[in-house]
Design an enzyme around this catalytic site. Structure first.
Site, PDB file in Angstrom:
ATOM      1  N   GLY A  10      -8.176  -0.029  -4.136  1.00  0.00           N
ATOM      2  CA  GLY A  10      -7.251  -0.923  -4.284  1.00  0.00           C
ATOM      3  C   GLY A  10      -7.413  -1.960  -5.189  1.00  0.00           C
ATOM      4  O   GLY A  10      -8.687  -2.282  -5.106  1.00  0.00           O
ATOM      5  N   CYS A  11      -6.435  -2.484  -5.774  1.00  0.00           N
ATOM      6  CA  CYS A  11      -6.691  -3.573  -6.709  1.00  0.00           C
ATOM      7  C   CYS A  11      -5.758  -4.707  -6.310  1.00  0.00           C
ATOM      8  O   CYS A  11      -5.435  -4.602  -4.974  1.00  0.00           O
ATOM      9  CB  CYS A  11      -6.679  -3.334  -8.213  1.00  0.00           C
ATOM     10  N   ILE A  12      -5.308  -5.665  -6.946  1.00  0.00           N
ATOM     11  CA  ILE A  12      -4.510  -6.817  -6.390  1.00  0.00           C
ATOM     12  C   ILE A  12      -3.344  -6.221  -5.847  1.00  0.00           C
ATOM     13  O   ILE A  12      -3.061  -6.702  -4.637  1.00  0.00           O
ATOM     14  CB  ILE A  12      -4.187  -7.521  -7.633  1.00  0.00           C
ATOM     15  N   THR A  13      -2.417  -5.257  -6.402  1.00  0.00           N
ATOM     16  CA  THR A  13      -1.264  -4.805  -5.672  1.00  0.00           C
ATOM     17  C   THR A  13      -1.075  -3.389  -5.582  1.00  0.00           C
ATOM     18  O   THR A  13      -0.228  -2.748  -5.154  1.00  0.00           O
ATOM     19  CB  THR A  13      -0.191  -5.430  -6.587  1.00  0.00           C
ATOM     20  N   ARG A  14      -2.320  -2.592  -6.059  1.00  0.00           N
ATOM     21  CA  ARG A  14      -1.947  -1.127  -6.248  1.00  0.00           C
ATOM     22  C   ARG A  14      -3.020  -0.336  -5.552  1.00  0.00           C
ATOM     23  O   ARG A  14      -4.062  -0.798  -5.580  1.00  0.00           O
ATOM     24  CB  ARG A  14      -2.007  -0.887  -7.568  1.00  0.00           C
TER      25      ARG A  14
END
Length: 81
Positions: free
Chosen positions: A23-27
């Site tokens: 996961g990254c900030i929103t994805r």
């Protein structure tokens, strides 16, 4: 969070279809064995925002600011936890 993670696993074609996910900030970013097993209707039902971005065996799904939490839970489940 576990229920949401399980819904994303199912939408991505099941445990055996996920090679890697993070996961990254929103994805959520995943590498899949067979991208054709992805069910976009199930992704939307799980909370995907917009449309997935597909690149070869990779897929990116916008899920909001809880992406890292979902990815962490998916990885726990994939490891048998």
């Amino acid at each position: 969070m576990r229920d949401k993670a399980l819904r994303y696993i199912e939408a991505l074609g099941g445990r055996e279809n996920i090679r890697e996910i993070d996961g990254c900030i929103t994805r959520l970013r995943a590498t899949l064995v067979d991208p054709s097993k992805v069910d976009e209707a199930k992704l939307r039902a799980a909370g995907m925002i917009g449309r997935p971005v597909r690149m070869g065996n990779g897929i990116q799904i916008v899920v909001g600011t809880h992406a890292e939490l979902i990815a962490t839970e998916i990885n726990k489940i994939l490891r048998g936890g």
